[in-house]
Design an enzyme around this catalytic site. Structure first.
Site, PDB file in Angstrom:
ATOM      1  N   LYS A 116      44.586  29.877  50.088  1.00 51.68           N
ATOM      2  CA  LYS A 116      43.726  29.449  48.988  1.00 51.68           C
ATOM      3  C   LYS A 116      43.180  28.027  49.166  1.00 51.68           C
ATOM      4  CE  LYS A 116      46.337  32.199  45.619  1.00 51.68           C
ATOM      5  NZ  LYS A 116      45.576  33.432  45.404  1.00 51.68           N
ATOM      6  N   GLU A 200      45.757  23.046  40.361  1.00 51.05           N
ATOM      7  CA  GLU A 200      44.450  23.300  39.772  1.00 51.05           C
ATOM      8  C   GLU A 200      44.444  22.931  38.309  1.00 51.05           C
ATOM      9  OE1 GLU A 200      43.136  27.399  40.198  1.00 51.05           O
ATOM     10  OE2 GLU A 200      42.551  27.001  42.266  1.00 51.05           O
ATOM     11  N   HIS A 235      49.321  37.400  35.114  1.00 49.26           N
ATOM     12  CA  HIS A 235      48.324  37.175  36.164  1.00 49.26           C
ATOM     13  C   HIS A 235      48.005  38.430  36.961  1.00 49.26           C
ATOM     14  CE1 HIS A 235      48.767  33.026  35.165  1.00 49.26           C
ATOM     15  NE2 HIS A 235      50.020  32.977  35.583  1.00 49.26           N
ATOM     16  N   ARG A 297      38.905  42.584  51.315  1.00 43.10           N
ATOM     17  CA  ARG A 297      39.273  44.003  51.379  1.00 43.10           C
ATOM     18  C   ARG A 297      38.604  44.736  50.229  1.00 43.10           C
ATOM     19  NH1 ARG A 297      42.684  43.891  46.820  1.00 43.10           N
ATOM     20  NH2 ARG A 297      43.815  41.936  46.624  1.00 43.10           N
TER      21      ARG A 297
HETATM   22  P1  ADP Z   1      46.276  35.943  43.183  1.00 42.85           P
HETATM   23  O1  ADP Z   1      46.125  35.695  44.649  1.00 42.85           O
HETATM   24  O2  ADP Z   1      47.679  36.128  42.780  1.00 42.85           O
HETATM   25  O3  ADP Z   1      45.326  37.000  42.715  1.00 42.85           O
HETATM   26  P2  ADP Z   1      44.498  34.034  41.847  1.00 42.85           P
HETATM   27  O4  ADP Z   1      44.223  32.678  42.349  1.00 42.85           O
HETATM   28  O5  ADP Z   1      43.427  35.040  42.032  1.00 42.85           O
HETATM   29  O6  ADP Z   1      45.845  34.540  42.515  1.00 42.85           O
HETATM   30  O7  ADP Z   1      44.893  33.932  40.315  1.00 42.85           O
HETATM   31  C1  ADP Z   1      45.412  35.048  39.609  1.00 42.85           C
HETATM   32  C2  ADP Z   1      45.113  34.924  38.125  1.00 42.85           C
HETATM   33  O8  ADP Z   1      45.653  33.719  37.575  1.00 42.85           O
HETATM   34  C3  ADP Z   1      43.643  34.849  37.797  1.00 42.85           C
HETATM   35  O9  ADP Z   1      43.065  36.125  37.711  1.00 42.85           O
HETATM   36  C4  ADP Z   1      43.654  34.120  36.460  1.00 42.85           C
HETATM   37  O10 ADP Z   1      43.962  34.992  35.405  1.00 42.85           O
HETATM   38  C5  ADP Z   1      44.798  33.162  36.597  1.00 42.85           C
HETATM   39  N1  ADP Z   1      44.314  31.846  37.051  1.00 42.85           N
HETATM   40  C6  ADP Z   1      44.160  31.464  38.329  1.00 42.85           C
HETATM   41  N2  ADP Z   1      43.699  30.199  38.409  1.00 42.85           N
HETATM   42  C7  ADP Z   1      43.564  29.767  37.143  1.00 42.85           C
HETATM   43  C8  ADP Z   1      43.158  28.522  36.557  1.00 42.85           C
HETATM   44  N3  ADP Z   1      42.803  27.473  37.309  1.00 42.85           N
HETATM   45  N4  ADP Z   1      43.133  28.422  35.211  1.00 42.85           N
HETATM   46  C9  ADP Z   1      43.503  29.458  34.434  1.00 42.85           C
HETATM   47  N5  ADP Z   1      43.917  30.645  34.927  1.00 42.85           N
HETATM   48  C10 ADP Z   1      43.950  30.802  36.265  1.00 42.85           C
HETATM   49  P1  ADP Z   2      43.398  43.429  43.256  1.00 49.97           P
HETATM   50  O1  ADP Z   2      43.156  41.965  43.542  1.00 49.97           O
HETATM   51  O2  ADP Z   2      42.548  44.365  44.035  1.00 49.97           O
HETATM   52  O3  ADP Z   2      43.456  43.744  41.820  1.00 49.97           O
HETATM   53  P2  ADP Z   2      46.113  42.967  43.714  1.00 49.97           P
HETATM   54  O4  ADP Z   2      45.883  41.508  43.925  1.00 49.97           O
HETATM   55  O5  ADP Z   2      46.837  43.422  42.510  1.00 49.97           O
HETATM   56  O6  ADP Z   2      44.781  43.783  43.815  1.00 49.97           O
HETATM   57  O7  ADP Z   2      46.823  43.437  45.050  1.00 49.97           O
HETATM   58  C1  ADP Z   2      46.923  44.791  45.428  1.00 49.97           C
HETATM   59  C2  ADP Z   2      48.316  45.233  45.109  1.00 49.97           C
HETATM   60  O8  ADP Z   2      48.392  46.616  45.198  1.00 49.97           O
HETATM   61  C3  ADP Z   2      49.367  44.690  46.042  1.00 49.97           C
HETATM   62  O9  ADP Z   2      50.061  43.682  45.409  1.00 49.97           O
HETATM   63  C4  ADP Z   2      50.307  45.855  46.320  1.00 49.97           C
HETATM   64  O10 ADP Z   2      51.593  45.646  45.750  1.00 49.97           O
HETATM   65  C5  ADP Z   2      49.681  47.003  45.607  1.00 49.97           C
HETATM   66  N1  ADP Z   2      49.510  48.186  46.449  1.00 49.97           N
HETATM   67  C6  ADP Z   2      49.351  48.214  47.760  1.00 49.97           C
HETATM   68  N2  ADP Z   2      49.150  49.450  48.185  1.00 49.97           N
HETATM   69  C7  ADP Z   2      49.187  50.249  47.113  1.00 49.97           C
HETATM   70  C8  ADP Z   2      49.016  51.643  46.885  1.00 49.97           C
HETATM   71  N3  ADP Z   2      48.748  52.468  47.870  1.00 49.97           N
HETATM   72  N4  ADP Z   2      49.081  52.120  45.638  1.00 49.97           N
HETATM   73  C9  ADP Z   2      49.301  51.297  44.627  1.00 49.97           C
HETATM   74  N5  ADP Z   2      49.463  49.977  44.781  1.00 49.97           N
HETATM   75  C10 ADP Z   2      49.411  49.447  45.997  1.00 49.97           C
HETATM   76 MG    MG Z   3      43.318  36.954  42.769  1.00 53.11          MG
END
Ligand code: ADP
Ligand code: ADP
Ligand code: MG
Length: 638
Positions: A116, A200, A235, A297
């Site tokens: 990130k 952040e 989250h 992806r």
């Molecule tokens: P991940 O890799 O686990 O998806 P993200 O960086 O996409 O991590 O953050 C996951 C979720 O956390 C976001 O969809 C949002 O709901 C919350 N989030 C992330 N960053 C912030 C932020 N700076 N302020 C408020 N909520 C946040």
């Molecule tokens: P997105 O950002 O697309 O919403 P996530 O950040 O929740 O997705 O990440 C995808 C998640 O789906 C992974 O954390 C993993 O645990 C889960 N996963 C992976 N393969 C499968 C599967 N075949 N069916 C359901 N869940 C899966």
């Molecule tokens: Mg995310």
């Protein structure tokens, strides 16, 4: 065009990919672990290769085994789905080095967006607005605390290698910073093998808005508009939709242009998602939307984009991987209507979202008009080894209001038994006035959690009495099959209404007789009844909670609270000791048996004094959740 494709995944996404590949005339190859030997994706694929033991790290996460399987069976390409190895640049490179086609972006793009902090630095340099914060090398706690103070509380500490909502801590005030940092680093090390964090600004009234982008090997990149994934729990996304409510055309244009710019900065090829966080305290404004991360992806929630654009994103992935140009230009893409997706999880919201596993004795999701993406059919097993998401329910219609209404109904009508699901949680969420009004943000579920999670309806005892009444009526000659077809009936009893009408009626057979009951009665408390197996009746209420009711044990002789003395297995497990015998008198609180589940021992005790009227538990036996283990009959009734 690719001729044969190995899908390095399982569950709904494997089935989803197989469906499109088959329609394109591509031979499909599934891979599977021990636990998935009979899984739907294996049944659906043209061929299947066993790749190891049930734990993912011994099968779905072992790149070498998957590549070896592809080579051995002559598959030309590998599609990673999402999760598992989908964002693993080393695996992508190994696939390419083995002479296979990788259905995904170039390994270098995955690497560039993998962490990130590096991704944010890259995006900032490319002129994409990024979430304000510190994303540098210095990880000294005192230094990080100073940065947090500079940014201004509340702040969010994020593991740079994090994903799936893990490795994040919101910190409200300086006093909590050091502890939160340490715990975030511990989790990051344990889950991702990387303790590095970034800090952040915690965005107020946050909305998660992401843009689907698509690139090809000819240098074209388009966007397929935005999705709103603000309905999250811890989250993690729960309900997603497209387009985003309250997004005006001008803001959309700026946001989508930023996403395309981000994708161009990494020469992106294939399907990808640029995730943004928006401060929606004054509505959606272009100057309050910032880049958060990129997922290199196909996304879990890709179907909502497919619904509003009419594009099959998996088809595009396969075309692009085959070297074709994108099938459409930007100006040929437009938004049609509104789509929503709900993630159906095998978990029990009333029990703190405890995962629920076992055999899907009942599994019917499609009684409403909706698109169902699942990797399961009735009779399949939900194993404890993988993600508890068992299906996605997707709805598309002309307006947002209608879509929300239909999503709520579709979730409510999901019949899943005895595995518990979040169906009623989803159904209520989609029906919440705030949601219907489009007032979504990531705090929505927390604000409404109590209302969304509380189980409603009368207790099992009331229900049992009610059903025995229904069964008595079945015995009456005027309620035979023919009569039922022509009339509606309802029984009011103890505030419980059992309804039947002709709309959406189901036949149930009880002791050889047919009884028609409505699965979808709307109004009052309605009970939906279905026949299951030899002697059982499956009952659900408006909230989708199900109770299995054993007809054989209900002779209608109004014994009353048989249920309160029923000892059901609280979770799947193994009986390790049975302390009582059938017919034995027990006192309140006396230990009846010991169940071992999820590596822990649980004692099941007598709820009141009485006689062990029934004993089905046998030491050493595996039991499913809610299996009837014993029944205690109160002394005064024996
Ligand atoms: P991940 O890799 O686990 O998806 P993200 O960086 O996409 O991590 O953050 C996951 C979720 O956390 C976001 O969809 C949002 O709901 C919350 N989030 C992330 N960053 C912030 C932020 N700076 N302020 C408020 N909520 C946040
Ligand atoms: P997105 O950002 O697309 O919403 P996530 O950040 O929740 O997705 O990440 C995808 C998640 O789906 C992974 O954390 C993993 O645990 C889960 N996963 C992976 N393969 C499968 C599967 N075949 N069916 C359901 N869940 C899966
Ligand atoms: Mg995310």
């Amino acid at each position: 065009m690719i001729q044969s494709l190995l899908i390095a995944n399982r569950g709904e996404i494997a089935c989803r990919i197989i469906r499109t590949a088959r329609a394109m005339g591509i031979r499909t190859v599934a891979v599977y672990s021990d636990a998935d030997a009979k899984a739907l994706h294996v049944r659906q694929a043209d061929e299947a290769v066993h790749i190891g033991a049930s734990p993912a790290r011994e099968s779905y996460l072992v790149g070498e085994k998957i590549i070896a399987a592809a080579l051995a069976i002559g598959a030309e390409a590998i599609h990673p789905g999402y999760g598992f190895l989908s964002e693993n640049a080393e695996f992508a490179q190994a696939v390419i080095d083995a002479g296979l086609i990788w259905v995904g972006p170039r390994p270098a793009s995955i690497t560039a967006m993998g962490l990130k902090d590096a991704a944010k630095t890259l995006m900032a340099a490319a002129g994409v607005p990024v979430t304000p914060g510190y994303m540098g090398e210095n990880q000294d706690p005192a230094f990080l605390a100073d940065r947090a103070a500079e940014i201004g509380y509340p702040v969010l500490i994020k593991a740079v290698a994090g994903g799936g909502g893990k490795g994040m801590r919101k910190v409200e005030a300086v006093a909590n910073f050091a502890d939160a940092l340490a715990s975030c680093q511990r989790e990051a090390t344990a889950s991702f093998g990387n303790a590095h964090v970034l800090i952040e600004k915690y965005i107020q009234r946050p909305r998660h808005i992401e843009v689907q982008i698509f690139g090809d090997t000819h240098g074209n990149i388009v966007h397929l508009f935005e999705r709103d994934c603000s309905l999250q729990r811890r989250h993690q996304k729960v309900i997603e939709e497209a387009p985003a409510p309250g997004m005006d055309a001008a803001t959309r244009e700026i946001l989508c242009a930023a996403a395309v710019k981000a994708a161009k900065a990494v020469d992106y090829v294939g399907a990808g998602t640029i995730e943004f966080i928006a401060d929606a305290s004054e509505g959606l404004r272009a100057d309050r939307i910032w880049f958060m991360e990129m997922n290199t992806r196909l996304q879990v929630e890709h179907p909502v984009t497919e619904e509003i654009t009419g594009v099959d994103l998996v088809e595009w992935q396969l075309r692009v991987a085959s070297g074709e140009a994108l099938p459409k230009r930007q100006e040929e893409l437009s938004i049609n209507g509104w789509a929503m997706e709900a993630r159906l999880y095998a978990e029990d919201p009333a029990k703190g979202f405890l995962p629920s596993v076992g055999r899907l004795e009942g599994f019917r999701l499609s009684s409403y008009e909706c698109r169902v993406e699942t990797g399961y059919e009735e009779g399949d097993w939900v194993s404890p080894f993988y993600d508890p998401m068992i299906a996605k329910i997707v709805v598309h219609s002309a307006s947002r209001e209608e879509t929300a209404d239909r999503l709520s109904s579709a979730c409510a009508s999901a019949l899943v038994w005895p595995v518990r699901t979040n169906s009623s949680f989803l159904s209520r969420g989609a029906a919440e006035p705030e949601f219907v009004a489009g007032q979504v943000d990531t705090g929505f579920i927390e604000r409404h959690e109590l209302n969304l999670c509380t189980r409603r309806g009368p207790d099992e005892k009331t229900l049992q009495i009610g059903i025995s009444e229904v069964l008595k009526r079945v015995e009456q000659p005027d309620l035979d099959k023919r009569a039922m077809r022509d009339r509606r009936f309802a029984i009011d009893l103890h505030g419980l209404r059992l309804n039947s009408n002709r709309k959406n009626a189901h036949w149930i057979a009880v002791d050889g007789r047919a009884l028609e009951l409505s699965p979808n009665y709307k109004g009052g408390t309605a009970w939906n009844i279905e026949y299951v197996g030899e002697s059982g009746v499956l009952v659900s209420d408006d909230d989708g909670q199900l109770v299995h009711f054993d007809v054989a044990r209900t002779d209608g002789s109004a014994h009353g609270p048989a249920s309160s003395g029923t000892i059901l297995s609280p979770m799947p497990g193994r009986i390790i000791a049975v302390e009582v015998a059938q017919g034995q008198t027990v006192t309140k609180g006396q230990k009846l048996l010991t169940l071992e589940a999820m590596k822990m021992e649980h004692s099941l005790i007598a709820p009141f004094g009485g006689v062990v009227a029934e004993l089905n538990a046998v030491a050493g036996a595996q039991v499913q959740v809610e299996a009837l283990l014993a029944r205690i009959q109160p002394v005064e009734q024996t």
